[in-house]
Design a protein around this motif. Structure first.
Motif: not given
Length: 278
Positions: A67-69, A71-72, A197, A216-217, A220, A273
């Motif tokens: 999700k984070e990566s 989205t970036t 998540k 990674t989680d 984050a 990440a």
């Protein structure tokens, strides 16, 4: 003609020739500059045209841990290609795969394991050949400050400790089971969550004391949890494959997004990440 007159005439002829030469050089220089300007403008125009030709929406189904990566990277892609838009659907890889085979419209699938990718690619003509773009390793997410003194996978079996795992059908859950089996440990969690998540969030909300998630989680989550590494995780590393879905309505732009993910720029975002290189 007198000697003085002849000398004057020769001087005028030399001056005229020099002037003509200067005019010719000036003309050539002007022509070269004009040609250079035209070439530069042409190259610039071609570059802009190449950047602007990608347009439309790309729908990406991706594992929750991305999700984070992603989205970036999606924002970077839209910045590079103003006419394009990237939308995401994040969740458990098994649920996403089921949605795709069930007819959900998508252009790209990025899974947290080859097994869940195979649910899609196993269907005839459903997707192109998947390519591994990153790998991920498990880590224990404990409460901030680690009040329960969790230092190993075995510690999660302590009586009274509330531990959460991902569902066994989800890649993070399957990896956790593999690590537990390698350690010859048995663990009964207070709950099995549908994606990584959701498992992490149980610890963030202090509804659980620990969860087995991805590095990674933990990265984050920042200071909302405390990460605890364990050696058995090296035996349960997940490969992450990505593939273009053959039902894509915007294949060219989808391929460009996949290229960004696999590029040096994309890999930098992913490794920062906490992902491992493929």
């Amino acid at each position: 003609m007198t000697r003085s007159a002849r000398r004057t005439r020769r001087t005028l002829q030399v001056a005229g020739a020099a002037s003509a030469a200067l005019l010719a050089l000036s003309a050539c220089s002007s022509s070269d500059d004009s040609s250079s300007d035209t070439s530069d403008k042409s190259d610039s125009s071609a570059s802009a045209s190449s950047s602007d030709k990608l347009s439309g929406t790309v729908t990406v189904f991706a594992a929750a841990s991305l999700k984070e990566s992603f989205t970036t990277l999606g924002k970077e892609f839209e910045k590079e290609h103003p006419g394009a838009k990237v939308t995401f659907s994040f969740g458990g890889s098994d649920s996403l795969a089921a949605s795709i085979t069930g007819g959900a419209p998508a252009d790209v699938f990025a899974s947290a394991s080859p097994k869940t990718m195979a649910i899609v690619t196993g269907k005839k003509d459903n997707a192109t050949e998947p390519v591994t773009f990153v790998r991920n390793q498990l880590e224990i997410a404990a409460l901030p400050g680690n009040p329960d003194k969790v230092s190993s996978l075995k510690d999660l079996t302590k009586s009274g400790l509330k531990v959460v795992l991902c569902d066994k059908a989800v890649p993070c859950g399957a990896a956790a089971q593999k690590a537990l089996e390698a350690s010859k440990l048995k663990l009964t969690p207070v709950s099995y969550e549908q994606d990584v998540k959701a498992a992490l969030n149980k610890v963030v909300l202090k509804e659980a004391d620990a969860a087995v998630v991805y590095k990674t989680d933990v990265h984050a989550a920042g200071d909302k949890v405390e990460g605890v590494e364990f050696p058995e995780s090296a035996k349960a590393i997940n490969d992450y494959p990505i593939a273009l879905l053959k039902g894509s309505k915007n294949a060219e732009t989808a391929k460009a997004f996949m290229a960004l993910v696999r590029s040096a720029e994309g890999q930098k975002v992913l490794t920062e990440a906490g992902f491992l290189k493929p």
